[in-house]
Design a protein around this motif. Sequence first.
Motif, PDB file in Angstrom:
ATOM      1  N   VAL A 283     -13.475  21.098  39.300  1.00 30.82           N
ATOM      2  CA  VAL A 283     -14.396  20.701  40.359  1.00 30.82           C
ATOM      3  C   VAL A 283     -14.299  21.689  41.520  1.00 30.82           C
ATOM      4  O   VAL A 283     -15.316  22.123  42.083  1.00 30.82           O
ATOM      5  N   GLN A 284     -13.089  22.069  41.877  1.00 27.79           N
ATOM      6  CA  GLN A 284     -12.909  23.046  42.945  1.00 27.79           C
ATOM      7  C   GLN A 284     -13.540  24.393  42.584  1.00 27.79           C
ATOM      8  O   GLN A 284     -14.086  25.080  43.452  1.00 27.79           O
ATOM      9  N   GLU A 285     -13.480  24.747  41.310  1.00 32.23           N
ATOM     10  CA  GLU A 285     -14.112  25.996  40.877  1.00 32.23           C
ATOM     11  C   GLU A 285     -15.624  25.945  41.106  1.00 32.23           C
ATOM     12  O   GLU A 285     -16.225  26.908  41.591  1.00 32.23           O
ATOM     13  N   LYS A 286     -16.239  24.828  40.773  1.00 29.86           N
ATOM     14  CA  LYS A 286     -17.686  24.681  40.976  1.00 29.86           C
ATOM     15  C   LYS A 286     -18.030  24.691  42.463  1.00 29.86           C
ATOM     16  O   LYS A 286     -19.036  25.288  42.871  1.00 29.86           O
ATOM     17  N   ILE A 287     -17.203  24.045  43.268  1.00 25.51           N
ATOM     18  CA  ILE A 287     -17.440  24.044  44.718  1.00 25.51           C
ATOM     19  C   ILE A 287     -17.324  25.470  45.262  1.00 25.51           C
ATOM     20  O   ILE A 287     -18.137  25.905  46.093  1.00 25.51           O
ATOM     21  N   GLY A 288     -16.325  26.203  44.783  1.00 22.27           N
ATOM     22  CA  GLY A 288     -16.166  27.585  45.218  1.00 22.27           C
ATOM     23  C   GLY A 288     -17.352  28.453  44.839  1.00 22.27           C
ATOM     24  O   GLY A 288     -17.815  29.288  45.639  1.00 22.27           O
ATOM     25  N   LEU A 289     -17.902  28.246  43.649  1.00 26.95           N
ATOM     26  CA  LEU A 289     -19.088  28.986  43.218  1.00 26.95           C
ATOM     27  C   LEU A 289     -20.294  28.641  44.088  1.00 26.95           C
ATOM     28  O   LEU A 289     -21.095  29.514  44.436  1.00 26.95           O
ATOM     29  N   ASP A 337     -27.751  22.946  40.294  1.00 34.60           N
ATOM     30  CA  ASP A 337     -27.208  22.684  38.960  1.00 34.60           C
ATOM     31  C   ASP A 337     -25.698  22.450  39.031  1.00 34.60           C
ATOM     32  O   ASP A 337     -25.175  21.508  38.410  1.00 34.60           O
ATOM     33  N   LEU A 338     -24.997  23.280  39.790  1.00 31.36           N
ATOM     34  CA  LEU A 338     -23.557  23.105  39.942  1.00 31.36           C
ATOM     35  C   LEU A 338     -23.226  21.777  40.622  1.00 31.36           C
ATOM     36  O   LEU A 338     -22.266  21.093  40.248  1.00 31.36           O
ATOM     37  N   ALA A 339     -24.017  21.423  41.626  1.00 26.32           N
ATOM     38  CA  ALA A 339     -23.810  20.144  42.312  1.00 26.32           C
ATOM     39  C   ALA A 339     -23.962  18.978  41.347  1.00 26.32           C
ATOM     40  O   ALA A 339     -23.187  18.005  41.386  1.00 26.32           O
ATOM     41  N   MET A 340     -24.935  19.077  40.454  1.00 22.45           N
ATOM     42  CA  MET A 340     -25.162  18.005  39.484  1.00 22.45           C
ATOM     43  C   MET A 340     -24.031  17.940  38.469  1.00 22.45           C
ATOM     44  O   MET A 340     -23.657  16.854  37.999  1.00 22.45           O
ATOM     45  N   ARG A 341     -23.452  19.083  38.130  1.00 26.17           N
ATOM     46  CA  ARG A 341     -22.316  19.092  37.212  1.00 26.17           C
ATOM     47  C   ARG A 341     -21.094  18.427  37.847  1.00 26.17           C
ATOM     48  O   ARG A 341     -20.286  17.789  37.161  1.00 26.17           O
ATOM     49  N   ILE A 342     -20.954  18.579  39.153  1.00 25.56           N
ATOM     50  CA  ILE A 342     -19.855  17.916  39.858  1.00 25.56           C
ATOM     51  C   ILE A 342     -20.051  16.401  39.850  1.00 25.56           C
ATOM     52  O   ILE A 342     -19.117  15.635  39.577  1.00 25.56           O
ATOM     53  N   VAL A 343     -21.246  15.958  40.136  1.00 26.04           N
ATOM     54  CA  VAL A 343     -21.539  14.521  40.242  1.00 26.04           C
ATOM     55  C   VAL A 343     -21.648  13.857  38.868  1.00 26.04           C
ATOM     56  O   VAL A 343     -21.340  12.675  38.710  1.00 26.04           O
ATOM     57  N   GLY A 344     -22.086  14.618  37.866  1.00 31.73           N
ATOM     58  CA  GLY A 344     -22.171  14.069  36.522  1.00 31.73           C
ATOM     59  C   GLY A 344     -23.455  13.302  36.271  1.00 31.73           C
ATOM     60  O   GLY A 344     -24.482  13.533  36.919  1.00 31.73           O
ATOM     61  N   LEU A 354     -29.872  14.033  44.286  1.00 32.08           N
ATOM     62  CA  LEU A 354     -29.778  15.258  43.499  1.00 32.08           C
ATOM     63  C   LEU A 354     -30.918  15.379  42.487  1.00 32.08           C
ATOM     64  O   LEU A 354     -31.339  16.495  42.152  1.00 32.08           O
ATOM     65  N   SER A 355     -31.399  14.250  41.975  1.00 29.36           N
ATOM     66  CA  SER A 355     -32.502  14.323  41.018  1.00 29.36           C
ATOM     67  C   SER A 355     -33.758  14.869  41.681  1.00 29.36           C
ATOM     68  O   SER A 355     -34.547  15.588  41.053  1.00 29.36           O
ATOM     69  N   ARG A 356     -33.945  14.556  42.965  1.00 26.63           N
ATOM     70  CA  ARG A 356     -35.092  15.094  43.702  1.00 26.63           C
ATOM     71  C   ARG A 356     -34.854  16.562  44.049  1.00 26.63           C
ATOM     72  O   ARG A 356     -35.773  17.375  43.944  1.00 26.63           O
ATOM     73  N   TYR A 357     -33.646  16.905  44.467  1.00 32.61           N
ATOM     74  CA  TYR A 357     -33.351  18.304  44.766  1.00 32.61           C
ATOM     75  C   TYR A 357     -33.576  19.171  43.523  1.00 32.61           C
ATOM     76  O   TYR A 357     -34.086  20.291  43.626  1.00 32.61           O
ATOM     77  N   TYR A 358     -33.183  18.643  42.370  1.00 34.44           N
ATOM     78  CA  TYR A 358     -33.342  19.364  41.113  1.00 34.44           C
ATOM     79  C   TYR A 358     -34.814  19.656  40.829  1.00 34.44           C
ATOM     80  O   TYR A 358     -35.180  20.767  40.434  1.00 34.44           O
ATOM     81  N   ARG A 359     -35.659  18.667  41.055  1.00 33.45           N
ATOM     82  CA  ARG A 359     -37.098  18.853  40.818  1.00 33.45           C
ATOM     83  C   ARG A 359     -37.719  19.753  41.879  1.00 33.45           C
ATOM     84  O   ARG A 359     -38.497  20.657  41.586  1.00 33.45           O
TER      85      ARG A 359
END
Length: 387
Positions: A283-289, A337-344, A354-359
Amino acid sequence: MSALKNFIQNSEQQHVIDQLNSLKEAIQQRGEYADRENTFPLDNFKDLSSIQYNQLTLPKEYGGKGFGIYDMILFQETLASFDGATALAIGWQLSVVGEIYEKKIWSEEHLKQFAKEIVNDHALVNRAVSEAITGSPTRGGRPGTNAELIDGKWHITGRKSFTTLSYALTHFLTAAWIEEKNTVGFFLIPSHTKGVSIEENWDVLSMRGTASHDLVLDHIVLPKDALVEINDGPRGNNVNGWVLHIPAVYLGIAQAARDYALHFANTYSPNSLPGPIAELPHVQEKIGLIELKLLNARHFLYSVASKFEDPATHATITDELGAAKYIVVNSAIEIVDLAMRIVGAKSLQTSNPLSRYYRDVRAGLHNPPMDDMTIAKLAKRALGEAH
């Protein structure tokens, strides 16, 4: 948005951002509702008008606030972190006005008259250029909308698509083909003109709250001076720094996704873990990215804006405008996309922001300039310099 604080340069910018933050909760709530119900958050634009947001890029000599491109993207990124659709919609007002008055595209009489309407009547304008038969106007297609001068008056018939902010616009700056001049002209059309109507056909996945419906012009009649500018070629050929309002919006959406993901990571603690998921290395890796991509995109965008406004470097900034849009939008998509991977899987719930941000963030791919045009220009410049 602590990272954005580093880009605030003066108290005037801070004042506008403070004004925007005072509207944050209301703009967020209306934006969410407009997306869910496919409606238009008109009150958001009334609130923005109350803080004279429509005047930000009108020069001071015409009664406006006189903010520049760097200022505009700072404000637009902030607003987009509240609601992307609202920011994208009002951004066209800021950019169209900014370009027209910077380049003095219209006659001085037209500039003074429209400035009065912006200041006194809260006028809002957007270019109505896109048509189904032409594709993106930046590629130079000839419009199917036609204008003919008959007995000293312009007669115009046609249809425009993607007319963002349609419900709130007081004026449509509309492109039409003038056969007698063998060119494209832009006509300033008041929204109350007889024969002007909006066909409600904006039903898309992204930016639902922009009300980007079709504009229908049914044999409208305008005075001769409604023709305010003549086009000298595809708008994609113009060097226009005000288009940076577009990537600023998608950067704001990416920032909102980042903020949500960090809050989730710090507060979500499943019973399989001793603490929140923020403590997990992956999770920290995704946040860092996410942080790295935000830094890269933001520094590039604001650097391009600064160099474009600096007389010493202005002439050298051409392809960088398109590059900024390319880098920011594609980075924003990756950040969401990374944010969604963190949240699942929770990020796919329709109630999850996030679903709206994604769209919404994917809409940036279809705003000008298009990615292929940007890449082609960079390639041609590199090849030319290699000779």
